[in-house]
Write a protein that holds these residues in place. Structure first.
Motif, PDB file in Angstrom:
ATOM      1  N   SER A 143     -42.526 -16.830 -21.337  1.00 54.43           N
ATOM      2  CA  SER A 143     -41.365 -17.545 -20.568  1.00 54.43           C
ATOM      3  C   SER A 143     -39.971 -16.656 -20.628  1.00 54.43           C
ATOM      4  N   GLU A 144     -39.705 -16.154 -21.856  1.00 51.79           N
ATOM      5  CA  GLU A 144     -38.405 -15.168 -22.137  1.00 51.79           C
ATOM      6  C   GLU A 144     -38.535 -13.946 -21.120  1.00 51.79           C
ATOM      7  N   LYS A 145     -39.898 -13.497 -20.964  1.00 47.81           N
ATOM      8  CA  LYS A 145     -39.938 -12.202 -20.322  1.00 47.81           C
ATOM      9  C   LYS A 145     -39.863 -12.613 -18.939  1.00 47.81           C
ATOM     10  N   GLN A 146     -40.306 -13.752 -18.438  1.00 44.94           N
ATOM     11  CA  GLN A 146     -40.094 -13.998 -16.712  1.00 44.94           C
ATOM     12  C   GLN A 146     -38.507 -14.073 -16.580  1.00 44.94           C
ATOM     13  N   VAL A 147     -37.839 -14.869 -17.522  1.00 48.41           N
ATOM     14  CA  VAL A 147     -36.420 -15.105 -17.273  1.00 48.41           C
ATOM     15  C   VAL A 147     -35.837 -13.805 -17.144  1.00 48.41           C
ATOM     16  N   GLU A 148     -36.097 -12.808 -18.207  1.00 49.65           N
ATOM     17  CA  GLU A 148     -35.629 -11.646 -18.294  1.00 49.65           C
ATOM     18  C   GLU A 148     -35.877 -10.686 -17.207  1.00 49.65           C
ATOM     19  N   ALA A 149     -36.954 -10.760 -16.646  1.00 51.69           N
ATOM     20  CA  ALA A 149     -37.356  -9.882 -15.348  1.00 51.69           C
ATOM     21  C   ALA A 149     -36.547 -10.493 -14.189  1.00 51.69           C
TER      22      ALA A 149
END
Length: 153
Positions: A143-149
């Motif tokens: 989820s953190e990676k998706q938000v970051e992306a």
């Protein structure tokens, strides 16, 4: 009426079942086998010949001893739960078959363990387990990676 909403106790029940079964398994089955050494492992692994597997009996015996000791502790913790349940269920099938074919010992114990292991393997370890904790951690990182992306777009 106290058990009217028993669903909320499911994960606690799975925790109790996992810990009791895992600790009991290592104490009553695994410890003597893992500490028995190569001679004991060879005898245990010889049971695989009932399935037509006649090579490396010491290896198979060690693997089952390891599963019944270290694997049982991992089941208690809920770590690699489903694969270890499958491995131990297979071992219980071989033990059951050995009792039935030889006529020695009571086949009831491995028979019951087989079905308990298959049942809990299908249910899963519950939310109070290492597997559940790792899955939550993996999901939060994804989820953190998706938000970051999305922030970089």
């Amino acid at each position: 009426m106290i058990w009217k909403s028993s669903e909320k106790y499911t994960d606690v029940g799975l925790l109790v079942l996992r810990v009791g079964f895992g600790v009991g398994f290592i104490y009553y089955h695994g410890w003597d086998k893992i500490t028995g050494g190569p001679e004991r492992w060879e005898g245990l692994g010889g049971a695989m010949s009932r399935l037509g597997i006649n090579f490396l009996p010491t290896f198979w015996g060690f693997m089952m001893s390891f599963a019944e000791s270290v694997g049982a502790l991992m089941i208690a913790a809920g770590f690699l739960f489903r694969p270890l349940c499958a491995i131990l269920a297979f071992g219980m099938f071989v033990a059951w078959l050995g009792h039935v074919v030889s006529g020695r010992g009571n086949p009831g114990h491995p028979f019951k363990n087989f079905f308990v292991l298959v049942g809990v393997m299908l249910i899963g370890p519950g939310k109070y387990s290492v597997d559940s904790w790792l899955e939550k951690r993996r999901s939060s990182k994804a989820s953190e990676k998706q938000v970051e992306a999305k922030n970089h777009e």
